[in-house]
Design an enzyme around this catalytic site. Structure first.
Site, PDB file in Angstrom:
ATOM      1  N   THR A  25       0.829  -1.222   0.000  1.00 16.38           N
ATOM      2  CA  THR A  25       0.000   0.000   0.000  1.00 16.38           C
ATOM      3  C   THR A  25       0.857   1.263   0.000  1.00 16.38           C
ATOM      4  O   THR A  25       0.326   2.371  -0.039  1.00 16.38           O
ATOM      5  CB  THR A  25      -0.894   0.027   1.264  1.00 16.38           C
ATOM      6  OG1 THR A  25      -0.025  -0.157   2.400  1.00 16.38           O
ATOM      7  CG2 THR A  25      -1.932  -1.065   1.252  1.00 16.38           C
ATOM      8  N   CYS A  85      18.034   5.581  -3.021  1.00 19.93           N
ATOM      9  CA  CYS A  85      17.586   6.190  -4.279  1.00 19.93           C
ATOM     10  C   CYS A  85      18.610   7.140  -4.889  1.00 19.93           C
ATOM     11  O   CYS A  85      18.862   7.114  -6.104  1.00 19.93           O
ATOM     12  CB  CYS A  85      16.261   6.909  -4.050  1.00 19.93           C
ATOM     13  SG  CYS A  85      16.248   7.912  -2.559  1.00 19.93           S
ATOM     14  N   SER A  90       8.951  12.614  -2.185  1.00 22.44           N
ATOM     15  CA  SER A  90       8.633  11.183  -2.327  1.00 22.44           C
ATOM     16  C   SER A  90       9.652  10.296  -1.617  1.00 22.44           C
ATOM     17  O   SER A  90       9.336   9.155  -1.293  1.00 22.44           O
ATOM     18  CB  SER A  90       8.576  10.802  -3.801  1.00 22.44           C
ATOM     19  OG  SER A  90       9.796  11.141  -4.434  1.00 22.44           O
ATOM     20  N   GLY A  91      10.844  10.828  -1.356  1.00 20.90           N
ATOM     21  CA  GLY A  91      11.846  10.048  -0.633  1.00 20.90           C
ATOM     22  C   GLY A  91      11.376   9.672   0.760  1.00 20.90           C
ATOM     23  O   GLY A  91      11.880   8.722   1.359  1.00 20.90           O
ATOM     24  N   LYS A 104      25.258   7.243   3.273  1.00 19.53           N
ATOM     25  CA  LYS A 104      24.783   6.137   2.423  1.00 19.53           C
ATOM     26  C   LYS A 104      25.323   6.316   1.015  1.00 19.53           C
ATOM     27  O   LYS A 104      25.773   5.370   0.373  1.00 19.53           O
ATOM     28  CB  LYS A 104      23.248   6.139   2.349  1.00 19.53           C
ATOM     29  CG  LYS A 104      22.558   5.529   3.547  1.00 19.53           C
ATOM     30  CD  LYS A 104      21.043   5.635   3.362  1.00 19.53           C
ATOM     31  CE  LYS A 104      20.308   5.379   4.642  1.00 19.53           C
ATOM     32  NZ  LYS A 104      18.869   5.672   4.539  1.00 19.53           N
ATOM     33  N   HIS A 145      14.414  12.959  -7.907  1.00 17.57           N
ATOM     34  CA  HIS A 145      15.558  13.614  -7.269  1.00 17.57           C
ATOM     35  C   HIS A 145      16.477  14.191  -8.347  1.00 17.57           C
ATOM     36  O   HIS A 145      16.664  13.579  -9.414  1.00 17.57           O
ATOM     37  CB  HIS A 145      16.392  12.598  -6.481  1.00 17.57           C
ATOM     38  CG  HIS A 145      15.726  12.063  -5.247  1.00 17.57           C
ATOM     39  ND1 HIS A 145      14.528  12.515  -4.764  1.00 17.57           N
ATOM     40  CD2 HIS A 145      16.139  11.092  -4.376  1.00 17.57           C
ATOM     41  CE1 HIS A 145      14.230  11.851  -3.657  1.00 17.57           C
ATOM     42  NE2 HIS A 145      15.181  10.982  -3.397  1.00 17.57           N
TER      43      HIS A 145
HETATM   44  P1  A2P Z   1       0.228   0.197   5.771  1.00 20.38           P
HETATM   45  O1  A2P Z   1      -0.335   1.036   4.655  1.00 20.38           O
HETATM   46  O2  A2P Z   1      -0.657  -0.933   6.148  1.00 20.38           O
HETATM   47  O3  A2P Z   1       0.723   1.014   6.948  1.00 20.38           O
HETATM   48  P2  A2P Z   1       5.344   4.482   2.513  1.00 20.38           P
HETATM   49  O4  A2P Z   1       6.817   4.277   2.359  1.00 20.38           O
HETATM   50  O5  A2P Z   1       4.700   5.046   1.292  1.00 20.38           O
HETATM   51  O6  A2P Z   1       5.043   5.274   3.746  1.00 20.38           O
HETATM   52  O7  A2P Z   1       4.706   3.008   2.719  1.00 20.38           O
HETATM   53  C1  A2P Z   1       5.081   2.126   3.753  1.00 20.38           C
HETATM   54  C2  A2P Z   1       4.518   0.726   3.474  1.00 20.38           C
HETATM   55  O8  A2P Z   1       5.000  -0.132   4.500  1.00 20.38           O
HETATM   56  C3  A2P Z   1       3.003   0.662   3.550  1.00 20.38           C
HETATM   57  O9  A2P Z   1       2.532  -0.286   2.621  1.00 20.38           O
HETATM   58  C4  A2P Z   1       2.758   0.171   4.979  1.00 20.38           C
HETATM   59  O10 A2P Z   1       1.532  -0.531   5.141  1.00 20.38           O
HETATM   60  C5  A2P Z   1       3.896  -0.807   5.113  1.00 20.38           C
HETATM   61  N1  A2P Z   1       4.192  -1.079   6.524  1.00 20.38           N
HETATM   62  C6  A2P Z   1       4.623  -0.210   7.464  1.00 20.38           C
HETATM   63  N2  A2P Z   1       4.788  -0.847   8.651  1.00 20.38           N
HETATM   64  C7  A2P Z   1       4.472  -2.140   8.457  1.00 20.38           C
HETATM   65  C8  A2P Z   1       4.439  -3.320   9.281  1.00 20.38           C
HETATM   66  N3  A2P Z   1       4.785  -3.280  10.564  1.00 20.38           N
HETATM   67  N4  A2P Z   1       4.039  -4.488   8.718  1.00 20.38           N
HETATM   68  C9  A2P Z   1       3.696  -4.537   7.427  1.00 20.38           C
HETATM   69  N5  A2P Z   1       3.694  -3.476   6.583  1.00 20.38           N
HETATM   70  C10 A2P Z   1       4.085  -2.288   7.093  1.00 20.38           C
END
Ligand code: A2P
Length: 342
Positions: free
Chosen positions: A13, A134, A164-165, A220, A248
């Site tokens: 997601t 990235c 977006s980073g 990094k 970027h």
């Molecule tokens: P969720 O949407 O259920 O929180 P971004 O980098 O765009 O912020 O997205 C982070 C992604 O990592 C999302 O899909 C988020 O899911 C997922 N995520 C964050 N913490 C966890 C976790 N503890 N277990 C599984 N997925 C996670």
């Protein structure tokens, strides 16, 4: 033809997870099915891939055993990879990890397929292949082909990194700050993802500061580039967050052992994989983030020799951080891994 594979996306997601689905389709990756994983709060939500709908499942210790896959992309943060990558590996998957957690571990290959594809075979050490930061990925796309010809000695780079980073919440925060500005309420805006309000601002601070005055993000770029290019290059980076949604940009000063020539460098980069040269300044042609988002290439322009030193080149490069800097590189790694396994 490569055999179709079962794929897991951890963080399905998130910004990178969503883009992984687009890139898998665009690059025609042989996908049999998708195991879409996220946190408990997303369970039941759906994602679409090639006209098929998949329900999001919760990431837990058993999910890979119950739903075995060949390839698991992890893009849910370092602590999630630290805890759960081992379960994907135990179930027989190769993990392609988008976080920084495994990148500098000696036994884990850190791969940009255009630069060090030979390192992919080291996946057997741990079952894990790390996807670089990235800013590093787009930089090494440029450094590698020039190094081969002119022998690179030192890099001074300044980045202009998009919201977006910081994932979806970073992009959201920039949009909300801009909305506050147009509502004449920017001074009331409270930043939470970035250290300060990003709208109408630039912030010379990404990730935490180290004792030596550099940020983790800057270090990094140093350490990862050396690992990918197998070379103890001198590198100094200044990483800056700018109010751009995606893509970027980087201004680089490259010091070579040999004399350089801008025309020759342009030709080398025109022939480099995943690189596009846009360099006609008189016609206002140079790469810019607004026009490179949603693409899979690294764009380079403003290529010019130093006014004083014949072995120094300056240039400007731009790439979509979520794609080139994360999802696209991960899918390119997966493709090479599959070819190697054939
Ligand atoms: P969720 O949407 O259920 O929180 P971004 O980098 O765009 O912020 O997205 C982070 C992604 O990592 C999302 O899909 C988020 O899911 C997922 N995520 C964050 N913490 C966890 C976790 N503890 N277990 C599984 N997925 C996670």
């Amino acid at each position: 033809m490569l055999k179709k594979q079962k794929i897991a996306i951890v963080g399905a997601t998130g910004a990178v997870g969503e883009e992984l689905l687009n890139v898998l389709e665009e690059l025609d990756f042989p996908v049999e099915s998708i195991l879409a994983l996220a946190s408990a709060k997303s369970v039941g939500n759906e994602i679409a891939f090639k006209n098929k709908i998949y329900k999001i499942k919760e990431l837990n210790e058993n999910v890979f055993k119950e739903n075995p896959v060949a390839i698991a992309f992890f893009s849910a943060g370092g602590s999630v990879s630290e805890k759960y990558a081992q379960f994907a590996v135990k179930s027989g998957a190769v993990v392609i990890d988008n976080t920084s957690h495994f990148r500098m571990k000696e036994e884990v290959p850190l791969v940009v397929p255009e630069c060090n594809p030979e390192d992919i075979k080291l996946w057997k050490n741990t079952g894990i292949i790390a996807n670089p930061n990235c800013s590093t990925i787009q930089m090494v796309h440029i450094l590698k082909p020039l190094d081969e010809v002119f022998n690179l000695k030192r890099v001074d780079v300044c980045t202009y990194q998009a919201a977006s980073g910081a994932g979806k919440k970073g992009m959201q925060e920039l949009v909300e700050a801009m909305q506050s500005f147009f509502a004449f309420k920017l001074d009331e805006f409270k930043a939470s993802t970035f250290p300060y309000t990003l709208a109408l601002n630039v912030i010379p601070h990404i990730d935490v500061f180290n004792e030596n005055g550099y940020t983790k993000e800057e270090l990094k770029m140093v350490n990862e580039t050396q690992k990918i290019l197998h070379k103890k290059l001198e590198i100094s980076a200044t990483c800056v967050r700018v109010p751009v949604l995606r893509s970027h940009s980087e201004a680089m000063t490259l010091h070579f052992e040999k004399e350089v020539n801008a025309e020759e460098a342009r030709e080398i980069l025109k022939n480099a994989p995943s690189v596009v040269v846009i360099d006609e300044p008189k016609n206002k042609q140079y790469p810019m983030p607004l026009f490179t988002s949603d693409t899979n290439e690294t764009y380079v322009g403003r290529i010019r020799r130093d006014l004083t030193h014949k072995n120094i080149l300056h240039l400007w490069c731009v790439a979509d951080q979520i794609r080139v800097g994360a999802a696209t590189n991960a899918v390119r790694i997966a493709k090479k891994w599959l070819e190697l396994k054939k």
